[in-house]
Design a protein around this motif. Structure first.
Motif, mmCIF file in Angstrom:
data_model
loop_
_atom_site.group_PDB
_atom_site.id
_atom_site.type_symbol
_atom_site.label_atom_id
_atom_site.label_comp_id
_atom_site.label_asym_id
_atom_site.label_seq_id
_atom_site.Cartn_x
_atom_site.Cartn_y
_atom_site.Cartn_z
ATOM 1 N N GLU A 91 0.850 -1.193 0.000
ATOM 2 C CA GLU A 91 0.000 0.000 0.000
ATOM 3 C C GLU A 91 0.884 1.240 0.000
ATOM 4 O OE1 GLU A 91 -2.431 0.016 3.460
ATOM 5 O OE2 GLU A 91 -3.492 -1.827 2.977
ATOM 6 N N TYR A 92 0.348 2.344 -0.531
ATOM 7 C CA TYR A 92 0.999 3.638 -0.351
ATOM 8 C C TYR A 92 -0.070 4.719 -0.347
ATOM 9 C CZ TYR A 92 0.524 4.574 -5.403
ATOM 10 O OH TYR A 92 0.029 4.786 -6.664
ATOM 11 N N GLU A 93 0.239 5.817 0.316
ATOM 12 C CA GLU A 93 -0.708 6.930 0.326
ATOM 13 C C GLU A 93 0.032 8.234 0.585
ATOM 14 O OE1 GLU A 93 -2.136 6.580 5.009
ATOM 15 O OE2 GLU A 93 -3.631 6.565 3.409
ATOM 16 N N TRP A 94 -0.502 9.298 -0.005
ATOM 17 C CA TRP A 94 0.036 10.635 0.219
ATOM 18 C C TRP A 94 -0.670 11.282 1.408
ATOM 19 C CZ3 TRP A 94 4.203 12.592 -2.112
ATOM 20 C CH2 TRP A 94 4.601 12.052 -3.333
ATOM 21 N N ASN A 95 0.040 12.206 2.062
ATOM 22 C CA ASN A 95 -0.664 13.024 3.048
ATOM 23 C C ASN A 95 -1.508 14.056 2.307
ATOM 24 O OD1 ASN A 95 1.240 14.784 2.116
ATOM 25 N ND2 ASN A 95 1.934 15.494 4.113
ATOM 26 N N GLU A 96 -2.189 14.901 3.033
ATOM 27 C CA GLU A 96 -3.188 15.781 2.423
ATOM 28 C C GLU A 96 -2.599 16.747 1.415
ATOM 29 O OE1 GLU A 96 -6.771 18.767 3.889
ATOM 30 O OE2 GLU A 96 -5.813 17.429 5.312
ATOM 31 N N ASP A 97 -1.372 17.239 1.644
ATOM 32 C CA ASP A 97 -0.815 18.232 0.720
ATOM 33 C C ASP A 97 0.247 17.657 -0.221
ATOM 34 O OD1 ASP A 97 1.346 17.880 2.351
ATOM 35 O OD2 ASP A 97 1.490 19.965 3.007
ATOM 36 N N GLY A 98 0.377 16.342 -0.276
ATOM 37 C CA GLY A 98 1.276 15.731 -1.256
ATOM 38 C C GLY A 98 2.751 15.880 -0.952
ATOM 39 N N THR A 99 3.104 16.125 0.299
ATOM 40 C CA THR A 99 4.516 16.270 0.659
ATOM 41 C C THR A 99 5.057 15.066 1.419
ATOM 42 O OG1 THR A 99 3.930 17.432 2.710
ATOM 43 C CG2 THR A 99 4.362 18.793 0.752
ATOM 44 N N GLU A 100 4.215 14.105 1.707
ATOM 45 C CA GLU A 100 4.658 12.954 2.497
ATOM 46 C C GLU A 100 4.027 11.689 1.921
ATOM 47 O OE1 GLU A 100 5.259 13.531 6.869
ATOM 48 O OE2 GLU A 100 3.753 11.935 6.963
ATOM 49 N N LEU A 101 4.886 10.752 1.516
ATOM 50 C CA LEU A 101 4.451 9.501 0.905
ATOM 51 C C LEU A 101 4.736 8.362 1.876
ATOM 52 C CD1 LEU A 101 3.453 7.982 -1.667
ATOM 53 C CD2 LEU A 101 5.846 7.892 -2.390
ATOM 54 N N SER A 102 3.676 7.713 2.363
ATOM 55 C CA SER A 102 3.821 6.608 3.314
ATOM 56 C C SER A 102 3.662 5.291 2.576
ATOM 57 C CB SER A 102 2.770 6.715 4.429
ATOM 58 O OG SER A 102 2.934 7.925 5.149
ATOM 59 N N ILE A 103 4.625 4.377 2.766
ATOM 60 C CA ILE A 103 4.649 3.117 2.022
ATOM 61 C C ILE A 103 4.653 1.950 2.997
ATOM 62 C CG2 ILE A 103 5.886 1.781 0.272
ATOM 63 C CD1 ILE A 103 7.435 4.468 -0.306
ATOM 64 N N THR A 104 3.773 0.993 2.737
ATOM 65 C CA THR A 104 3.754 -0.251 3.511
ATOM 66 C C THR A 104 4.377 -1.359 2.681
ATOM 67 O OG1 THR A 104 1.730 0.425 4.648
ATOM 68 C CG2 THR A 104 2.298 -1.918 4.727
ATOM 69 N N LEU A 105 5.301 -2.104 3.292
ATOM 70 C CA LEU A 105 6.055 -3.131 2.570
ATOM 71 C C LEU A 105 5.521 -4.520 2.885
ATOM 72 C CD1 LEU A 105 9.634 -1.710 3.243
ATOM 73 C CD2 LEU A 105 8.123 -1.242 1.306
ATOM 74 N N ARG A 106 5.765 -5.418 1.941
ATOM 75 C CA ARG A 106 5.371 -6.816 2.122
ATOM 76 C C ARG A 106 6.275 -7.456 3.176
ATOM 77 N NH1 ARG A 106 2.126 -9.488 -0.999
ATOM 78 N NH2 ARG A 106 2.293 -7.895 -2.637
ATOM 79 N N GLU A 107 5.695 -8.236 4.053
ATOM 80 C CA GLU A 107 6.469 -8.901 5.101
ATOM 81 C C GLU A 107 6.782 -10.337 4.682
ATOM 82 O OE1 GLU A 107 4.987 -8.378 9.101
ATOM 83 O OE2 GLU A 107 3.854 -6.608 8.518
ATOM 84 N N GLY A 108 7.833 -10.880 5.264
ATOM 85 C CA GLY A 108 8.192 -12.267 5.011
ATOM 86 C C GLY A 108 8.956 -12.504 3.721
ATOM 87 N N VAL A 109 9.457 -11.430 3.092
ATOM 88 C CA VAL A 109 10.209 -11.576 1.839
ATOM 89 C C VAL A 109 11.691 -11.760 2.164
ATOM 90 C CG1 VAL A 109 10.859 -10.445 -0.323
ATOM 91 C CG2 VAL A 109 8.542 -10.141 0.605
ATOM 92 N N GLU A 110 12.354 -12.631 1.417
ATOM 93 C CA GLU A 110 13.795 -12.853 1.601
ATOM 94 C C GLU A 110 14.543 -12.543 0.312
ATOM 95 O OE1 GLU A 110 14.529 -16.825 2.857
ATOM 96 O OE2 GLU A 110 13.929 -16.440 4.950
ATOM 97 N N TRP A 111 15.760 -12.039 0.472
ATOM 98 C CA TRP A 111 16.679 -11.950 -0.662
ATOM 99 C C TRP A 111 17.111 -13.363 -1.037
ATOM 100 C CZ3 TRP A 111 17.013 -7.420 -3.028
ATOM 101 C CH2 TRP A 111 16.671 -6.269 -2.319
ATOM 102 N N SER A 112 17.618 -13.523 -2.223
ATOM 103 C CA SER A 112 17.958 -14.865 -2.701
ATOM 104 C C SER A 112 19.167 -15.463 -1.990
ATOM 105 C CB SER A 112 18.192 -14.849 -4.213
ATOM 106 O OG SER A 112 19.148 -13.869 -4.584
ATOM 107 N N ASP A 113 19.858 -14.679 -1.162
ATOM 108 C CA ASP A 113 20.922 -15.244 -0.332
ATOM 109 C C ASP A 113 20.425 -15.579 1.070
ATOM 110 O OD1 ASP A 113 20.605 -12.742 0.779
ATOM 111 O OD2 ASP A 113 22.711 -12.133 0.580
ATOM 112 N N GLY A 114 19.114 -15.448 1.313
ATOM 113 C CA GLY A 114 18.538 -15.830 2.593
ATOM 114 C C GLY A 114 18.368 -14.708 3.582
#
Length: 562
Positions: A91-114
């Motif tokens: 998910e992502y969303e802007w604050n009311e005046d477009g100066t702050e972008l909040s991003i939610t990341l997927r959990e449980g993801v691993e890089w290919s090296d573990g």
């Protein structure tokens, strides 16, 4: 180097041939006309040389990785108006005046090296982009804050709505625990990539390499198990390999495109109008450009004297389509094409009388040889084209003949891709045939920022990124900057006045002379794999060299019959 140049790079007819039958381990049997391994998708990107092992997704020399090995946070579909699809972000969303972008990341993801993927990787990647001018083509100046392992906030001094698609959709996330030790990310190669994506590098040889499905991918292991990238000798070798069933997907011109499906059992072809073909000009004398094309009257005369109908037939097998001099796509962006334009689309037939009137009104006089001149200088220019790009070569040769009738002389100059690209980027050219590529999402704003804003250019002698024309117009700059701060959700009424200003100005100034919208043609083996994009289900731009779009196609493919 531009993305488009990278796309088209392999279209040169050169050395580096390989026999595919020797590369496809386990060849045999037949799958939809294919003679290759049924578990392996064989692709040809147009590269006409050996592969150089570099999977750095931010390098102009990247051979693969963006989308397939490294993922952005979301996928933005350039081919149609879709909602962004979550990848490493949810998910992502802007604050009311477009100066702050909040991003939610997927959990449980691993890089290919573990190692675990988390918000520190995202903040590191965004900070790297901000601090590395070669990566920062969209002027990103936000500051990042890691809230917790799965949340990041990006703050801006002014509203920055239009940065979101580029930051979220075109910025592959790299592992901080590896890349923080890379001294020069803009030049260092990545030979053994560690990513979070659906595929992993499994073998490499200069003649071919394979990426294979990631068994630990967060969305489950892909049904497509292997993708093998081969190097051939150019357009004709690609067409021959298709005819022999030795490759499953390529994007590029093939002979007799109108009858391709009838002549290739099990294969389909799709043509998508996306890239806008132009005669790029070094237009700005204040930044060091020289030559007759620095006069807008010359550029306008060329615009009116081109016979696009003939050009389309001779050079592009009638796969190209009408272009707007305001550079909003006539189909995809139809609502944004300005009513203030003098020409909603460029005429497909020439108007020599109009071209002559423009030149004579600007003080040019036709000489005894039929070529116009002013102050002793003839309207004679060189036009650069990459050797081996047969469609573009035919196009410039055809235009040279057409423009002679209008009193304008073009001298065609063929040279290597590297030479043409260096000349175009540094401004050491008069005219060059090329395309303006789309941006991060299906909105003409990105073409305007990339190719028409003065922040995207440099004086002659320095590399422009990618405003090759050296175009600078304060009214256009101001309108683009206003658009950047508007929320697209505010609707067209709020945005259209700025599009009107931009389009009216660039139609008059014409730093890029519009030719046509290029029809990007791709051919693929639908008998061997199902799930390809179609005209009615264009879930991604279906060009094998377009990243990260190619990864969405890979994710959708299944062996036929399963």
């Amino acid at each position: 180097m531009s993305l488009h140049a990278r796309w088209r790079r392999g279209r040169t007819a050169a050395i580096g041939t390989v026999t595919i039958g020797l590369l496809a381990a386990g060849c045999g049997g037949s799958s939809g006309g294919s003679s290759t391994d049924p578990d392996t998708l064989i692709v040809y990107t147009g590269l006409a040389d050996d592969w150089q092992r570099n999977y750095n997704p931010y390098s102009p020399e990247e051979i693969e990785g963006n989308g397939s090995i490294f993922e952005p946070l979301f996928f933005f579909n350039n081919a149609r108006q879709d909602d962004p699809a979550g990848l490493l972000g949810t998910e992502y969303e802007w604050n009311e005046d477009g100066t702050e972008l909040s991003i939610t990341l997927r959990e449980g993801v691993e890089w290919s090296d573990g190692e675990a993927f988390d918000a520190e990787d995202v903040a590191f990647t965004f900070d790297m982009i901000r601090e590395t001018p070669a990566f920062n083509s969209f002027g990103f100046d936000g500051t990042t804050e890691v809230v917790d392992a799965s949340h990041v906030v990006v703050s801006f001094d002014v509203p920055a709505y239009m940065d979101a698609p580029q930051l979220l959709g075109k910025s592959p996330i790299v592992p901080e625990h590896i890349w923080s030790g890379i001294e020069s990310p803009e030049t260092d190669i990545i030979a053994d990539p560690v990513g979070t994506g659906p595929f992993l590098l499994s073998d490499f040889k200069p003649q071919a390499f394979t990426i294979s499905s990631n068994p630990n991918y967060w969305d489950g292991e892909p049904e497509l198990k292997n993708i093998r990238y081969v190097a051939l000798s150019g357009n004709q070798a690609g067409a021959d390999a298709l005819a022999a069933g030795e490759i499953d997907w390529q994007t590029g011109p093939v002979p007799d495109i109108a009858n391709f499906e009838a002549n290739h059992d099990g294969y389909k072809s799709i043509t998508i109008p996306m890239n806008q073909m132009v005669l790029a000009t070094c237009a700005n004398p204040d930044l060091g450009c020289e030559g007759p094309q620095t006069d807008p009257a010359v550029r306008q005369a060329i615009f009116h004297a081109i016979d696009r109908e003939t050009l389309n037939s001779l050079a592009f097998q009638d796969t190209a389509s009408e272009i707007s001099p305001g550079f909003a796509l006539p189909d995809r962006d139809a609502a944004y094409v300005s009513a203030d334009l003098e020409n909603r689309t460029a005429a497909m037939t020439p108007d020599f009388a109009q071209a002559e009137e423009i030149l004579e009104g600007a003080g040019y006089v036709r000489g005894g040889d039929g070529i116009y001149a002013k102050d002793g200088v003839k309207v004679e220019m060189s036009v650069r084209v990459v050797a081996g790009w047969t469609d573009y070569i035919t196009a410039v040769n055809t235009m040279s003949e057409q423009l002679t009738e209008a009193g304008i002389k073009l001298n065609v100059s063929q040279s290597s891709w590297n030479e043409v690209t260096d000349a175009r980027n540094s401004g050491n050219f008069e005219l060059a045939i090329d395309s303006l590529y789309p941006g991060a999402s299906p909105d003409p704003y990105y073409v305007y920022y990339q190719f028409f804003h003065s922040q995207s250019t440099k004086p002659v002698g320095e590399s422009a990124n990618p405003n090759w024309a050296r175009y600078a117009n304060p009214e256009v700059d101001a309108a683009i900057e206003e658009l950047a701060q508007l929320n697209p959700d505010d609707g067209q009424d709020a945005r259209q006045p700025y599009y009107d200003t931009i389009q009216a100005n660039i139609e008059q100034d014409m730093p890029y002379i519009p030719l046509m919208v290029g029809g990007t043609t791709s051919q693929f083996n639908s008998g061997k794999f199902s799930g390809w994009p179609t005209d009615v289900n264009l879930y991604a731009f279906p060009a094998v060299w377009s990243r990260p779009d190619q990864a969405r196609v890979f994710a959708n493919l299944k062996p036929a019959g399963e």
